[in-house]
Design a protein around this motif. Structure first.
Motif, PDB file in Angstrom:
ATOM      1  N   HIS A  11      -6.122  -3.316  19.010  1.00 53.66           N
ATOM      2  CA  HIS A  11      -6.427  -4.023  17.768  1.00 53.66           C
ATOM      3  C   HIS A  11      -6.633  -3.037  16.629  1.00 53.66           C
ATOM      4  O   HIS A  11      -6.138  -3.235  15.520  1.00 53.66           O
ATOM      5  CB  HIS A  11      -7.681  -4.878  17.986  1.00 53.66           C
ATOM      6  CG  HIS A  11      -8.116  -5.628  16.767  1.00 53.66           C
ATOM      7  ND1 HIS A  11      -7.332  -6.578  16.151  1.00 53.66           N
ATOM      8  CD2 HIS A  11      -9.272  -5.560  16.039  1.00 53.66           C
ATOM      9  CE1 HIS A  11      -7.974  -7.073  15.095  1.00 53.66           C
ATOM     10  NE2 HIS A  11      -9.147  -6.463  15.007  1.00 53.66           N
ATOM     11  N   HIS A  12      -7.384  -1.947  16.905  1.00 53.64           N
ATOM     12  CA  HIS A  12      -7.637  -0.913  15.888  1.00 53.64           C
ATOM     13  C   HIS A  12      -6.323  -0.265  15.460  1.00 53.64           C
ATOM     14  O   HIS A  12      -6.117   0.025  14.282  1.00 53.64           O
ATOM     15  CB  HIS A  12      -8.593   0.140  16.452  1.00 53.64           C
ATOM     16  CG  HIS A  12      -8.739   1.341  15.578  1.00 53.64           C
ATOM     17  ND1 HIS A  12      -9.275   1.286  14.310  1.00 53.64           N
ATOM     18  CD2 HIS A  12      -8.389   2.637  15.779  1.00 53.64           C
ATOM     19  CE1 HIS A  12      -9.268   2.483  13.771  1.00 53.64           C
ATOM     20  NE2 HIS A  12      -8.733   3.324  14.643  1.00 53.64           N
ATOM     21  N   HIS A  13      -5.424  -0.032  16.421  1.00 50.38           N
ATOM     22  CA  HIS A  13      -4.133   0.579  16.107  1.00 50.38           C
ATOM     23  C   HIS A  13      -3.315  -0.337  15.206  1.00 50.38           C
ATOM     24  O   HIS A  13      -2.658   0.124  14.269  1.00 50.38           O
ATOM     25  CB  HIS A  13      -3.382   0.859  17.413  1.00 50.38           C
ATOM     26  CG  HIS A  13      -2.016   1.442  17.196  1.00 50.38           C
ATOM     27  ND1 HIS A  13      -1.826   2.735  16.736  1.00 50.38           N
ATOM     28  CD2 HIS A  13      -0.770   0.907  17.336  1.00 50.38           C
ATOM     29  CE1 HIS A  13      -0.521   2.972  16.619  1.00 50.38           C
ATOM     30  NE2 HIS A  13       0.127   1.868  16.977  1.00 50.38           N
ATOM     31  N   MET A  19      -2.416  -1.062   7.552  1.00 48.79           N
ATOM     32  CA  MET A  19      -3.003  -0.445   6.372  1.00 48.79           C
ATOM     33  C   MET A  19      -2.232   0.807   5.973  1.00 48.79           C
ATOM     34  O   MET A  19      -2.143   1.136   4.797  1.00 48.79           O
ATOM     35  CB  MET A  19      -4.472  -0.095   6.630  1.00 48.79           C
ATOM     36  CG  MET A  19      -5.416  -1.285   6.714  1.00 48.79           C
ATOM     37  SD  MET A  19      -5.321  -2.417   5.296  1.00 48.79           S
ATOM     38  CE  MET A  19      -5.728  -1.331   3.936  1.00 48.79           C
ATOM     39  N   ASN A  20      -1.661   1.488   6.955  1.00 54.17           N
ATOM     40  CA  ASN A  20      -0.852   2.680   6.701  1.00 54.17           C
ATOM     41  C   ASN A  20       0.307   2.343   5.765  1.00 54.17           C
ATOM     42  O   ASN A  20       0.555   3.036   4.777  1.00 54.17           O
ATOM     43  CB  ASN A  20      -0.323   3.201   8.039  1.00 54.17           C
ATOM     44  CG  ASN A  20      -0.045   4.687   8.015  1.00 54.17           C
ATOM     45  OD1 ASN A  20      -0.882   5.472   7.619  1.00 54.17           O
ATOM     46  ND2 ASN A  20       1.142   5.064   8.434  1.00 54.17           N
ATOM     47  N   LYS A  21       0.991   1.246   6.057  1.00 57.42           N
ATOM     48  CA  LYS A  21       2.131   0.807   5.244  1.00 57.42           C
ATOM     49  C   LYS A  21       1.674   0.400   3.847  1.00 57.42           C
ATOM     50  O   LYS A  21       2.330   0.699   2.850  1.00 57.42           O
ATOM     51  CB  LYS A  21       2.844  -0.364   5.932  1.00 57.42           C
ATOM     52  CG  LYS A  21       3.529   0.017   7.237  1.00 57.42           C
ATOM     53  CD  LYS A  21       4.130  -1.199   7.908  1.00 57.42           C
ATOM     54  CE  LYS A  21       4.792  -0.824   9.247  1.00 57.42           C
ATOM     55  NZ  LYS A  21       5.301  -2.014   9.952  1.00 57.42           N
ATOM     56  N   ILE A  22       0.528  -0.286   3.781  1.00 58.51           N
ATOM     57  CA  ILE A  22      -0.012  -0.717   2.491  1.00 58.51           C
ATOM     58  C   ILE A  22      -0.354   0.495   1.624  1.00 58.51           C
ATOM     59  O   ILE A  22      -0.060   0.527   0.426  1.00 58.51           O
ATOM     60  CB  ILE A  22      -1.259  -1.606   2.696  1.00 58.51           C
ATOM     61  CG1 ILE A  22      -0.838  -2.967   3.264  1.00 58.51           C
ATOM     62  CG2 ILE A  22      -2.024  -1.795   1.384  1.00 58.51           C
ATOM     63  CD1 ILE A  22      -1.994  -3.858   3.661  1.00 58.51           C
ATOM     64  N   VAL A  66      -7.190   8.961   2.277  1.00 65.98           N
ATOM     65  CA  VAL A  66      -7.402   7.898   3.266  1.00 65.98           C
ATOM     66  C   VAL A  66      -6.227   7.838   4.234  1.00 65.98           C
ATOM     67  O   VAL A  66      -6.408   7.631   5.443  1.00 65.98           O
ATOM     68  CB  VAL A  66      -7.602   6.529   2.572  1.00 65.98           C
ATOM     69  CG1 VAL A  66      -7.778   5.426   3.610  1.00 65.98           C
ATOM     70  CG2 VAL A  66      -8.814   6.580   1.658  1.00 65.98           C
ATOM     71  N   LEU A  67      -5.019   8.038   3.712  1.00 60.67           N
ATOM     72  CA  LEU A  67      -3.832   8.063   4.572  1.00 60.67           C
ATOM     73  C   LEU A  67      -3.938   9.206   5.584  1.00 60.67           C
ATOM     74  O   LEU A  67      -3.606   9.040   6.770  1.00 60.67           O
ATOM     75  CB  LEU A  67      -2.574   8.227   3.712  1.00 60.67           C
ATOM     76  CG  LEU A  67      -1.224   7.913   4.372  1.00 60.67           C
ATOM     77  CD1 LEU A  67      -1.169   6.468   4.838  1.00 60.67           C
ATOM     78  CD2 LEU A  67      -0.082   8.191   3.398  1.00 60.67           C
ATOM     79  N   LEU A 143      -4.347  -5.691  -2.434  1.00 67.96           N
ATOM     80  CA  LEU A 143      -3.766  -5.275  -1.154  1.00 67.96           C
ATOM     81  C   LEU A 143      -4.806  -4.593  -0.259  1.00 67.96           C
ATOM     82  O   LEU A 143      -4.743  -4.692   0.972  1.00 67.96           O
ATOM     83  CB  LEU A 143      -2.586  -4.322  -1.390  1.00 67.96           C
ATOM     84  CG  LEU A 143      -1.308  -4.950  -1.953  1.00 67.96           C
ATOM     85  CD1 LEU A 143      -0.308  -3.866  -2.353  1.00 67.96           C
ATOM     86  CD2 LEU A 143      -0.673  -5.896  -0.928  1.00 67.96           C
ATOM     87  N   LEU A 144      -5.758  -3.894  -0.879  1.00 67.66           N
ATOM     88  CA  LEU A 144      -6.768  -3.152  -0.112  1.00 67.66           C
ATOM     89  C   LEU A 144      -8.003  -3.988   0.220  1.00 67.66           C
ATOM     90  O   LEU A 144      -8.821  -3.571   1.046  1.00 67.66           O
ATOM     91  CB  LEU A 144      -7.207  -1.903  -0.889  1.00 67.66           C
ATOM     92  CG  LEU A 144      -6.129  -0.856  -1.191  1.00 67.66           C
ATOM     93  CD1 LEU A 144      -6.714   0.267  -2.034  1.00 67.66           C
ATOM     94  CD2 LEU A 144      -5.541  -0.291   0.095  1.00 67.66           C
ATOM     95  N   MET A 145      -8.125  -5.153  -0.396  1.00 67.98           N
ATOM     96  CA  MET A 145      -9.337  -5.952  -0.261  1.00 67.98           C
ATOM     97  C   MET A 145      -9.647  -6.318   1.196  1.00 67.98           C
ATOM     98  O   MET A 145     -10.780  -6.180   1.661  1.00 67.98           O
ATOM     99  CB  MET A 145      -9.221  -7.237  -1.093  1.00 67.98           C
ATOM    100  CG  MET A 145     -10.519  -8.052  -1.143  1.00 67.98           C
ATOM    101  SD  MET A 145     -10.304  -9.613  -2.023  1.00 67.98           S
ATOM    102  CE  MET A 145      -9.862  -9.014  -3.662  1.00 67.98           C
ATOM    103  N   GLY A 146      -8.636  -6.770   1.933  1.00 65.89           N
ATOM    104  CA  GLY A 146      -8.838  -7.192   3.321  1.00 65.89           C
ATOM    105  C   GLY A 146      -9.357  -6.076   4.210  1.00 65.89           C
ATOM    106  O   GLY A 146     -10.332  -6.242   4.943  1.00 65.89           O
ATOM    107  N   GLY A 147      -8.736  -4.906   4.109  1.00 62.39           N
ATOM    108  CA  GLY A 147      -9.122  -3.780   4.956  1.00 62.39           C
ATOM    109  C   GLY A 147     -10.449  -3.157   4.574  1.00 62.39           C
ATOM    110  O   GLY A 147     -11.048  -2.435   5.373  1.00 62.39           O
TER     111      GLY A 147
END
Length: 302
Positions: A11-13, A19-22, A66-67, A143-147
């Motif tokens: 799940h973490h992966h 998020m990596n793509k975002i 962060v990336l 786009l970042l709000m969810g994560g």
């Protein structure tokens, strides 16, 4: 339990991959905006636009950090770094919190300077650029709000972009007010108000990052709830030496020493304790078991 542990990592992966793509998309989008802002600033000889381009470039740097944290968090363990480089994600969140705090401070200093040295609001081109900033930064923030609720590194990047969006909104609002009232002071006042609002969230991010760096119990883990459930565990005589800390910005670990009557009780206690920790979001834990004067044994619930 092994299955639950792998499920957590899977799940973490999935989260880090999405998020990596975002983040890659957001970095490309904001770099494009920085380039346009710099070109327009040079063409119209606007120091304001050039300085804003520099500020937005620092946000791109934060996104890149962060990336890097995502990549380091997925690195394999080594004989020297037995948890891999997961802890680096916490250090990066701390760096981002400090960068954000410096950026907020810069906005307040600039706003105070504008209050003491009032100047006409920027022209139409700069207002249009601020409007474009709302769109670019607003999209990135959305786009970042969810994560941001799952990882404090994403939360840091989210706050960076939210600040930029609010500042751009402030420039547009102050421009509209000034065009009707000639209140030149409204621009720096709005800047200070927005900076103070962001500072509250920045303080919380900085505090959480510092605590995680010092191996405090992560805010996402309810230690009191764990203690209460351990007290009610059926097969335990007692428990002590409970330690809970963050391995990364998304993973936690724990160790605990328990005392039981027999090895049969130990097996039952291990199963119950594993469930308690897993329900609390702690998926790496080691249980040391002691039976009245015998040597203790360690059990990992990984």
């Amino acid at each position: 339990m092994e299955k639950n542990h792998h499920h957590h990592h899977h799940h973490h992966h999935e989260i880090s991959t999405s998020m990596n793509k975002i983040f890659i998309f957001c970095i490309a989008l904001n770099l494009l905006f920085v380039g346009i802002e710099a070109v327009v600033g040079l063409y119209f000889n606007s120091v304001g636009l050039l300085s804003d381009a520099g500020h937005n470039l620092s946000d791109v740097f934060s996104l890149v950090l962060v990336l890097v944290a995502f990549r380091m968090g997925k690195a394999s363990s080594t004989p020297q770094f037995t948890y891999g480089y997961k802890k680096a994600t916490i250090l990066i969140s701390l760096i981002n919190a400090l960068i954000l705090l410096v950026a907020v401070g810069a906005i307040i200093i600039e706003s105070i300077y504008k209050l003491k040295n009032p100047q006409p609001i920027s022209g139409t081109v700069i207002s249009w650029t601020a409007g474009a900033g709302i769109l670019i930064n607003g999209l990135t923030t959305w786009l970042l709000m969810g994560g941001s609720k799952q990882d404090i590194n994403v939360k840091g990047a989210y706050l960076h972009m939210l600040m930029d969006t609010l500042v751009s909104v402030g420039v547009v609002i102050s421009g509209i007010i000034i065009s009707y009232t000639d209140w030149m002071w409204i621009d720096p006042v709005i800047g200070i108000i927005l900076a103070l609002i962001i500072m509250v969230s920045t303080y919380n991010l900085l505090k959480e990052s510092l605590l995680m760096t010092l191996d405090a119990v992560p805010s996402s883990v309810d230690r009191d709830m764990i203690s209460e459930k351990l007290d009610k565990a059926g097969c335990l005589i007692s428990w002590h030496h409970l330690h809970i800390w963050a391995i990364s910005t998304t993973e936690s670990a724990a160790t605990i020493h328990i005392v039981v009557d027999s090895w049969e009780d130990a097996e039952k206690a291990k199963t119950e304790i594993r469930e308690i920790f897993n329900n609390a979001g702690v998926h790496h834990c080691t249980i040391e078991t002691e039976i009245d004067g015998t040597e203790c044994q360690a059990y990992s619930c990984k």
